[in-house]
Design an enzyme around this catalytic site. Structure first.
Site: not given
Length: 177
Positions: A18, A42, A91, A129
């Site tokens: 990030h 999430k 990504r 993450s």
């Protein structure tokens, strides 16, 4: 004229990937709003307030970054801040497919919004993450993926969560005996 952009995400936790996007985006944009999303879907490890504090600490050396939390459609947040450029990190190919979908719906909701995709640097292209939390959960070193002060908080939070879960399991089992 100052060119502003918004980089939204859950940032649970904020990673070096990030931070790489933020520093590279500054080559294009004068000011970056790092928008930390509540995103209860999430089931984040950290509260919104904790993630905002971590993001502020991790970006303190960047005078071009403003960090805040939100719980709204990103389009509404962008309108309030008068920002029309959205930064999204990519990504993998699956990220791209998902991000295209978001970009199209955001553009449908507000045709003034443009999404800029930034491809992850190779060294961080595999990092997420979720993966950081999983590594930490099994005792792996995570300080090479996230700032040290955040790594310490991840480990501490996972230990406390594990203790509470074990206590709960024990007390439940004990109750049945």
């Amino acid at each position: 004229m100052t060119i502003q952009a918004m980089y939204p995400g859950t940032f649970d936790p904020l990673t070096y990937g990030h931070l790489d996007i933020i520093t590279r985006a500054h080559k294009i944009f004068d000011e970056i709003f790092l928008a930390v999303a509540e995103n209860s879907q999430k089931h984040p490890l950290f509260s919104l307030e904790e993630r905002v504090i971590f993001a502020k600490q991790a970006t303190a050396m960047f005078n071009y970054v403003t960090v805040f939390g939100f719980n709204d459609l990103i389009i509404n947040v962008m309108k309030k801040k008068q920002v029309n450029i959205l930064i999204r990190g990519i990504r993998t190919r699956s990220d791209f497919e998902y991000e295209i979908q978001l970009a199209k719906i955001n553009n449908y909701l507000s045709n003034e919004v443009e999404t800029v995709f930034m491809i992850s640097t190779d060294i961080w292209a595999w990092l997420s993450s979720k993966l950081v939390k999983e590594i930490a959960q099994y005792g792996g070193k995570i300080d090479r993926f996230i700032p040290n002060f955040i790594a310490e908080k991840v480990i501490e939070k996972l230990r406390n969560t594990e203790k509470n879960t074990k206590t709960f399991r024990f007390s439940k089992k004990d109750k049945n005996t």
